[in-house]
Structure formats: C-alpha cells, structure tokens
Design a protein around this motif. Structure first.
Motif, PDB file in Angstrom:
ATOM      1  N   SER A 154       0.819  -1.213   0.000  1.00 45.93           N
ATOM      2  CA  SER A 154       0.000   0.000   0.000  1.00 45.93           C
ATOM      3  C   SER A 154       0.851   1.259   0.000  1.00 45.93           C
ATOM      4  N   MET A 155       2.159   1.123   0.327  1.00 43.66           N
ATOM      5  CA  MET A 155       3.059   2.279   0.349  1.00 43.66           C
ATOM      6  C   MET A 155       3.691   2.563  -1.011  1.00 43.66           C
ATOM      7  N   LEU A 156       3.447   1.723  -1.983  1.00 38.08           N
ATOM      8  CA  LEU A 156       4.060   1.921  -3.301  1.00 38.08           C
ATOM      9  C   LEU A 156       3.579   3.197  -3.970  1.00 38.08           C
ATOM     10  N   SER A 157       2.280   3.420  -3.914  1.00 39.02           N
ATOM     11  CA  SER A 157       1.702   4.608  -4.530  1.00 39.02           C
ATOM     12  C   SER A 157       0.256   4.744  -4.090  1.00 39.02           C
ATOM     13  N   ARG A 158      -0.366   5.843  -4.495  1.00 41.28           N
ATOM     14  CA  ARG A 158      -1.762   6.066  -4.121  1.00 41.28           C
ATOM     15  C   ARG A 158      -2.669   4.977  -4.685  1.00 41.28           C
ATOM     16  N   LYS A 159      -2.394   4.545  -5.919  1.00 41.84           N
ATOM     17  CA  LYS A 159      -3.243   3.543  -6.556  1.00 41.84           C
ATOM     18  C   LYS A 159      -3.105   2.166  -5.903  1.00 41.84           C
ATOM     19  N   TRP A 160      -1.972   1.940  -5.222  1.00 37.41           N
ATOM     20  CA  TRP A 160      -1.744   0.650  -4.574  1.00 37.41           C
ATOM     21  C   TRP A 160      -2.175   0.648  -3.114  1.00 37.41           C
ATOM     22  N   ARG A 161      -2.678   1.788  -2.634  1.00 42.34           N
ATOM     23  CA  ARG A 161      -2.957   1.915  -1.207  1.00 42.34           C
ATOM     24  C   ARG A 161      -3.944   0.865  -0.700  1.00 42.34           C
ATOM     25  N   TYR A 162      -4.970   0.587  -1.498  1.00 46.86           N
ATOM     26  CA  TYR A 162      -5.989  -0.378  -1.075  1.00 46.86           C
ATOM     27  C   TYR A 162      -6.053  -1.594  -1.996  1.00 46.86           C
ATOM     28  N   ARG A 163      -5.013  -1.754  -2.817  1.00 49.15           N
ATOM     29  CA  ARG A 163      -5.032  -2.853  -3.798  1.00 49.15           C
ATOM     30  C   ARG A 163      -5.099  -4.216  -3.122  1.00 49.15           C
ATOM     31  N   TRP A 164      -4.411  -4.362  -1.992  1.00 46.10           N
ATOM     32  CA  TRP A 164      -4.350  -5.649  -1.303  1.00 46.10           C
ATOM     33  C   TRP A 164      -5.702  -6.038  -0.713  1.00 46.10           C
ATOM     34  N   THR A 165      -6.573  -5.060  -0.492  1.00 38.29           N
ATOM     35  CA  THR A 165      -7.864  -5.354   0.141  1.00 38.29           C
ATOM     36  C   THR A 165      -8.830  -6.063  -0.802  1.00 38.29           C
ATOM     37  N   THR A 166      -8.439  -6.215  -2.071  1.00 36.99           N
ATOM     38  CA  THR A 166      -9.295  -6.919  -3.032  1.00 36.99           C
ATOM     39  C   THR A 166      -8.727  -8.283  -3.415  1.00 36.99           C
ATOM     40  N   LEU A 167      -7.767  -8.770  -2.629  1.00 33.55           N
ATOM     41  CA  LEU A 167      -7.177 -10.080  -2.924  1.00 33.55           C
ATOM     42  C   LEU A 167      -8.264 -11.153  -3.054  1.00 33.55           C
ATOM     43  N   PRO A 168      -8.242 -11.954  -4.113  1.00 35.98           N
ATOM     44  CA  PRO A 168      -9.265 -12.992  -4.285  1.00 35.98           C
ATOM     45  C   PRO A 168      -9.027 -14.231  -3.425  1.00 35.98           C
ATOM     46  N   GLU A 169      -7.836 -14.316  -2.810  1.00 38.73           N
ATOM     47  CA  GLU A 169      -7.516 -15.455  -1.954  1.00 38.73           C
ATOM     48  C   GLU A 169      -6.884 -14.951  -0.653  1.00 38.73           C
ATOM     49  N   LEU A 170      -7.351 -15.488   0.464  1.00 37.37           N
ATOM     50  CA  LEU A 170      -6.775 -15.161   1.769  1.00 37.37           C
ATOM     51  C   LEU A 170      -6.332 -16.454   2.429  1.00 37.37           C
ATOM     52  N   VAL A 171      -5.029 -16.555   2.690  1.00 40.56           N
ATOM     53  CA  VAL A 171      -4.459 -17.770   3.272  1.00 40.56           C
ATOM     54  C   VAL A 171      -3.756 -17.424   4.575  1.00 40.56           C
ATOM     55  N   PHE A 172      -4.226 -18.035   5.663  1.00 38.83           N
ATOM     56  CA  PHE A 172      -3.617 -17.848   6.977  1.00 38.83           C
ATOM     57  C   PHE A 172      -3.061 -19.198   7.420  1.00 38.83           C
ATOM     58  N   ASP A 173      -1.778 -19.404   7.207  1.00 41.69           N
ATOM     59  CA  ASP A 173      -1.145 -20.662   7.601  1.00 41.69           C
ATOM     60  C   ASP A 173       0.185 -20.388   8.277  1.00 41.69           C
ATOM     61  N   ASP A 174       0.894 -21.456   8.641  1.00 38.56           N
ATOM     62  CA  ASP A 174       2.148 -21.302   9.374  1.00 38.56           C
ATOM     63  C   ASP A 174       3.199 -20.541   8.571  1.00 38.56           C
ATOM     64  N   LEU A 175       3.181 -20.687   7.256  1.00 35.79           N
ATOM     65  CA  LEU A 175       4.188 -20.048   6.419  1.00 35.79           C
ATOM     66  C   LEU A 175       3.907 -18.560   6.222  1.00 35.79           C
ATOM     67  N   ARG A 176       2.655 -18.219   5.944  1.00 38.54           N
ATOM     68  CA  ARG A 176       2.324 -16.827   5.593  1.00 38.54           C
ATOM     69  C   ARG A 176       1.969 -15.963   6.794  1.00 38.54           C
ATOM     70  N   THR A 177       1.571 -16.596   7.884  1.00 37.68           N
ATOM     71  CA  THR A 177       1.253 -15.820   9.089  1.00 37.68           C
ATOM     72  C   THR A 177       1.929 -16.455  10.302  1.00 37.68           C
ATOM     73  N   PRO A 178       3.269 -16.426  10.363  1.00 41.14           N
ATOM     74  CA  PRO A 178       3.980 -16.999  11.515  1.00 41.14           C
ATOM     75  C   PRO A 178       3.658 -16.226  12.780  1.00 41.14           C
ATOM     76  N   THR A 179       3.565 -16.950  13.898  1.00 37.46           N
ATOM     77  CA  THR A 179       3.247 -16.316  15.174  1.00 37.46           C
ATOM     78  C   THR A 179       4.257 -16.754  16.231  1.00 37.46           C
ATOM     79  N   SER A 180       4.059 -16.301  17.443  1.00 37.11           N
ATOM     80  CA  SER A 180       4.991 -16.609  18.527  1.00 37.11           C
ATOM     81  C   SER A 180       4.865 -18.067  18.954  1.00 37.11           C
TER      82      SER A 180
END
Length: 303
Positions: free
Chosen positions: A57-83
């Motif tokens: 979202s910091m790339l430019s104004r047009k990219w600010r909310y681009r990620w919010t339209t992702l067609p796939e959301l994956v929350f797993d050990d690789l992409r969302t590591p936690t403590s």
C-alpha cells in the motif's frame, strides 16, 4: 525588510512545490506496476504473506488499497507466523483474520485457515457469516488444536463452494440445508459428524467427484455413499469396509488405508476381514486404479 521576508516566503513555497513535483514523479515511476495486467498483479500479491501484501500500500496512491481486493486469503504457518506461546499466538492470529476481513472488499475466491497453533473461538461464527456473502469457491478450515471447532450454520449458506476441506471440526447440518450444488471436492479429517449428517451431506452434493474421509467419527456405521458422479474416494483410519455401501457409482480410483490396533504382545491387528474387502470391491465395477495401505496387503496375503 518586509520585502526580504516576502521573498524568502516565495522561495520556501517554491521549494515546497519542487519537493511535491519530485514526490509525484517518484510515485508515477513506482505506479508503473499498475500498468501490469490485473491477473498478474493478483498473482504477485498472492505470493506474499498478508503482512507483506499490506506493505504494498506504500508503493503509490493507486496501490494503497489494492491488497484489500485479494481474491484469496491464506492464513497458515508459512504466511502468518506467530509466537511460540500458544495463547498469544491464538489471540494474535484471530485479530489478524478479523482485521483483514473487516477491510477486505470485492469477491473472495479462496479462504484458508491452516495453522498448527490456532484454535478458533467464537470469532469463527462472524468469519463464516462474512464468507457466506462473498461467493466463496474454496474453503479450508484446518484446526489441529483440540477441541473440535463447531462449524456455524452460516457456513452451509456458501452455495458457490466447489472445494471444501475441514479438519477437527464438529459438523451439524441445519435443517434448512439445501446442499452444496456446485461442490466437486470434499475432504473431512478427524471430524465429528453423525451417520445421518454425513450421508445427507454427501447426498446433497450432486456434482461431487472427489471425496476423502479420514478418521471420521467411529459411530458412523453403516455408511451409505450416494454420489453418482464420484470418481475418486479416499478412506483412511477408522472406517470399516464391511459397513460401507454404494448406490449407482462411477468410481475409477481410490485410496484405502486403515488404523491399526496393537494388542498386549505388541502385534498389529487390522479391524478388517477378507470378506469385507471382497464385498466392498464388488460394488465398484469401474475401479481402475487403487492405492492400498500395507496392512490391507497383509490381510489379503493371509487368505
């Protein structure tokens, strides 16, 4: 003196305008990424973790909310590591999922939670309600931490589902369930479900082609599988073949593997019999490819 001060103000203003022009030019150069085809931009974002996707979202104004339209959301050990702390990990991941869904806009094709340290709590109801409204195609809920996650009734309103994968979930079909009319692939692993519930779920998926049942509730006996379009079936763990029957079917491939009981002498015993296998396979006239566990071969070799 006043004139000099005025001239200084003019020079400061001009300097500010210059910086604005430079910033604008930098954004224009960075925003060349926006000229890429939409599917390519989506592919780039999907390769990133949620955290890194948000940073775009910091790339430019047009990219600010681009990620919010992702067609796939994956929350797993690789992409969302936690403590390493389970309780802290559970709280952090739950908040991340809630925050992302709150901001997300547009259609959502795929949603995955598959985290070895995560146990869904009451938030799962809110998440499934959201998912039931976005024409979801693929859903994976893999909860490896006990107890079973109770699936809310809103999940059964996801009428556009094509793939469904549930692990360590408690399934109770609502009386109003009209079936998954587009579902082609279903995997249930270590799920708590009644015999009637499982049979009704299978029957309510007229396009089902691929199904895997792994360590389903031991109380399911007998099990009648009515899925005329089913092509591949995987049975793992506690299912007893003598209690499995089919209607008209077109199964062409299968995977059969069983759990093993160990007696006091440390000898493995398979809770199956030769006659069970003969009866089971006699119901599958079109079977062309079969993968079996080593204990099945042991039973066959002894007969």
């Amino acid at each position: 003196m006043a004139v000099v001060r005025g001239g200084a103000l003019v020079r400061v203003a001009s300097s500010g305008n210059k910086r604005a022009r430079i910033t604008s030019q930098m954004e224009d150069k960075a925003d060349r990424l926006s000229e890429l085809p939409e599917h390519l931009i989506d592919h780039i974002l999907l390769l990133l973790s949620i955290k890194d996707a948000v940073k775009t979202s910091m790339l430019s104004r047009k990219w600010r909310y681009r990620w919010t339209t992702l067609p796939e959301l994956v929350f797993d050990d690789l992409r969302t590591p936690t403590s390493s702390d389970a309780q802290s990990s559970n709280s952090v991941l739950g908040k991340i999922i809630s925050d992302v869904l709150l901001i997300h806009t547009g259609p959502l094709r795929k949603f995955v939670i598959s985290h070895k340290k995560f146990h869904a709590d009451s938030d799962i109801s809110r998440w499934c309600y959201y998912l039931s409204r976005v024409s979801l195609k693929e859903l994976v809920l893999n909860f490896s931490v006990s107890p079973w996650c109770k699936i809310p009734s809103s999940l059964f309103s996801c009428q556009e589902l094509v793939c469904l994968n549930l692990c360590s979930c408690s399934i109770n079909l609502p009386t109003t369930f009209g079936g998954f009319k587009h579902l082609k692939r279903m995997e249930l692993s270590s799920c708590l479900v009644s015999q009637d519930g499982l049979e009704r779920l299978i029957l309510s998926c007229p396009l089902l082609e691929n199904m895997m049942l792994k360590n389903v509730d031991r109380q399911i006996s007998p099990l009648h599988i009515s899925a005329p379009k089913l092509r591949h079936l995987g049975l793992y763990g506690t299912v007893n073949l003598k209690d499995v029957s089919f209607g008209a079917n077109h199964l062409t491939s299968g995977v059969i593997s069983f759990s093993v009981d160990i007696n006091e002498d440390g000898v493995a015993h398979v809770n199956q019999s030769y006659s069970s296998f003969i009866n089971f396979f006699s119901q599958l006239p079109l079977i062309a490819r079969l993968s079996v566990g080593r204990y099945l071969l042991k039973v066959l070799a002894c007969n």
